[in-house]
Design an enzyme around this catalytic site. Structure first.
Site, PDB file in Angstrom:
ATOM      1  N   LYS A 191     -43.837   1.851  15.670  1.00  0.00           N
ATOM      2  CA  LYS A 191     -44.918   2.090  16.391  1.00  0.00           C
ATOM      3  C   LYS A 191     -44.618   2.386  17.858  1.00  0.00           C
ATOM      4  O   LYS A 191     -45.212   3.370  18.442  1.00  0.00           O
ATOM      5  CB  LYS A 191     -45.734   0.668  16.821  1.00  0.00           C
ATOM      6  CG  LYS A 191     -46.235   0.183  15.541  1.00  0.00           C
ATOM      7  CD  LYS A 191     -46.968  -1.192  15.610  1.00  0.00           C
ATOM      8  CE  LYS A 191     -47.563  -1.779  14.286  1.00  0.00           C
ATOM      9  NZ  LYS A 191     -46.983  -1.618  13.124  1.00  0.00           N
ATOM     10  N   GLY A 199     -52.524  -3.611   9.668  1.00  0.00           N
ATOM     11  CA  GLY A 199     -52.909  -4.287   8.550  1.00  0.00           C
ATOM     12  C   GLY A 199     -53.737  -5.602   8.904  1.00  0.00           C
ATOM     13  O   GLY A 199     -54.625  -5.938   8.097  1.00  0.00           O
ATOM     14  N   ASN A 200     -53.478  -6.228  10.039  1.00  0.00           N
ATOM     15  CA  ASN A 200     -54.317  -7.400  10.351  1.00  0.00           C
ATOM     16  C   ASN A 200     -55.760  -7.088  10.615  1.00  0.00           C
ATOM     17  O   ASN A 200     -56.660  -7.884  10.950  1.00  0.00           O
ATOM     18  CB  ASN A 200     -53.614  -7.973  11.523  1.00  0.00           C
ATOM     19  CG  ASN A 200     -53.688  -7.410  12.678  1.00  0.00           C
ATOM     20  OD1 ASN A 200     -53.313  -6.356  12.794  1.00  0.00           O
ATOM     21  ND2 ASN A 200     -54.101  -7.938  13.909  1.00  0.00           N
ATOM     22  N   LYS A 231     -48.603   5.317   9.078  1.00  0.00           N
ATOM     23  CA  LYS A 231     -49.784   5.869   9.861  1.00  0.00           C
ATOM     24  C   LYS A 231     -49.569   5.810  11.384  1.00  0.00           C
ATOM     25  O   LYS A 231     -50.395   6.488  11.780  1.00  0.00           O
ATOM     26  CB  LYS A 231     -50.847   4.383   9.402  1.00  0.00           C
ATOM     27  CG  LYS A 231     -50.532   3.061  10.161  1.00  0.00           C
ATOM     28  CD  LYS A 231     -51.479   3.012  11.333  1.00  0.00           C
ATOM     29  CE  LYS A 231     -51.273   1.559  11.802  1.00  0.00           C
ATOM     30  NZ  LYS A 231     -49.866   0.734  11.812  1.00  0.00           N
ATOM     31  N   LYS A 239     -40.287   2.164   3.487  1.00  0.00           N
ATOM     32  CA  LYS A 239     -41.760   1.910   3.761  1.00  0.00           C
ATOM     33  C   LYS A 239     -42.256   0.719   3.092  1.00  0.00           C
ATOM     34  O   LYS A 239     -42.360   0.914   2.032  1.00  0.00           O
ATOM     35  CB  LYS A 239     -42.739   2.962   3.752  1.00  0.00           C
ATOM     36  CG  LYS A 239     -44.115   2.671   4.018  1.00  0.00           C
ATOM     37  CD  LYS A 239     -44.306   2.254   5.517  1.00  0.00           C
ATOM     38  CE  LYS A 239     -45.859   2.302   6.094  1.00  0.00           C
ATOM     39  NZ  LYS A 239     -45.923   1.708   7.481  1.00  0.00           N
TER      40      LYS A 239
END
Length: 319
Positions: free
Chosen positions: A280, A16-17, A218, A134
């Site tokens: 991740k 997101g960053n 994602k 989520k």
């Protein structure tokens, strides 16, 4: 070109960053400004000779699109959740392909960049539908979160000490519907695909596809893509340079290398926050497990080039 720097296939997962500033405004114009900075880094990776595809998240964006459609329900019918996901794919992909093409042009590198609206098959029996995890949309105080639970029936949870967010089901991705198109484009084009994890769809016995309300992580979508295009590296870009244990504690320890056994142990011990670092690490583990000769890298956007050189980030290895 040295062995370390030889041309490699890389699937890049943007956090997101890389799409919007944490402390900035949330307008489309401000997102575009952030994406332009992001694409300068991605262009550098391409100019090193690597072949890439890009996967991006959409948690904040799809949440805002959904909020906008619900707010306007008295004027126009609200959009289903899967359609909101498709809308987020379109406008985030548009920003990335426009910005990346410009960054490449500045370096005299003429490579086409396209966005593929990508559907992702999930299983209706996935237990995630019974346990939403989520995060989507903006952060709220606990008081605001409780009010939304009561008013709209949302499931709200605290997100890694940063505030409260709405959570929806996050089923595992099972099949990339447009994978053949991505493979055909690979040798000539930078493809932005599986945006937001892909538009979640159910595959019916007659072969039809049906959208479902969910957000696919994602990182897991990027991992599946990396497997299917036989990538050499899965690179997951996030807010921090390295994976850490005891994160945000006085005894925090950043990790430069993380093998599968240690990663599994740290995950079991709760070092990685669900909905944040845990997916991740799990996606990185899955990719390396699929082929022990491959590697995964978790790092920040501004350290991505150094991470490919082996001087930054966390490298996940088989052993």
């Amino acid at each position: 070109m040295t062995e370390k720097n030889k041309s490699q296939r890389i699937v890049i997962a943007l956090g997101g960053n890389a799409l919007q500033s944490g402390g900035g405004r949330i307008t489309a114009e401000d997102q575009l400004a952030v994406v332009r900075q992001t694409c300068r880094h991605i262009a550098e990776i391409t100019c090193m000779g690597h072949e890439i595809a890009i996967v991006h998240g959409n948690g904040p964006q799809v949440g805002r699109i959904l909020l906008a459609t619900e707010t306007a329900k008295d004027i126009t019918p609200p959009m289903p959740f899967d359609v909101c996901g498709a809308m987020s794919q379109g406008y985030i992909g548009y920003h990335i392909q426009q910005s990346l093409k410009y960054a490449l042009n500045l370096k005299n590198k003429n490579v086409p960049v396209v966005t593929v609206a990508t559907q992702m098959v999930v299983e209706e029996a996935d237990p995630a539908f019974q346990n939403p995890t989520k995060p989507i949309g903006p952060f709220y105080t606990e008081e605001e979160a409780r009010a939304l639970e009561a008013e709209k029936g949302y499931v709200m949870r605290e997100d890694a000490g940063r505030g409260w967010r709405r959570v929806v089901a996050s089923p595992l991705p099972r099949k990339i519907v447009e994978i053949d198109a991505v493979k055909r484009l690979w040798d000539s084009t930078i493809v932005i695909t599986c945006g937001g994890g892909g538009i979640p769809v159910l595959e019916r016995p007659d072969g039809t596809l049906e959208g479902v309300a969910a957000v696919i992580d994602k990182d897991f979508a990027a991992e599946l893509l990396a497997e299917q295009v036989e990538a050499d590296i899965l690179m997951i870009l996030t807010e921090v340079e390295k994976v850490a244990i005891n994160f945000n504690k006085p005894d925090q320890k950043d990790l430069s290398v993380l093998n599968l056994s240690d990663a599994a142990r740290y995950a079991a011990e709760g070092h990685f926050a669900p909905g944040s670092m845990l997916p991740k690490v799990e996606a990185a583990m899955k990719f390396v497990r699929s082929n022990p000769t491959k590697r995964a890298i978790i790092t920040s956007l501004d350290k991505s080039l150094e991470a490919l050189e082996g001087t930054a980030g966390t490298v996940i290895t088989f052993a």
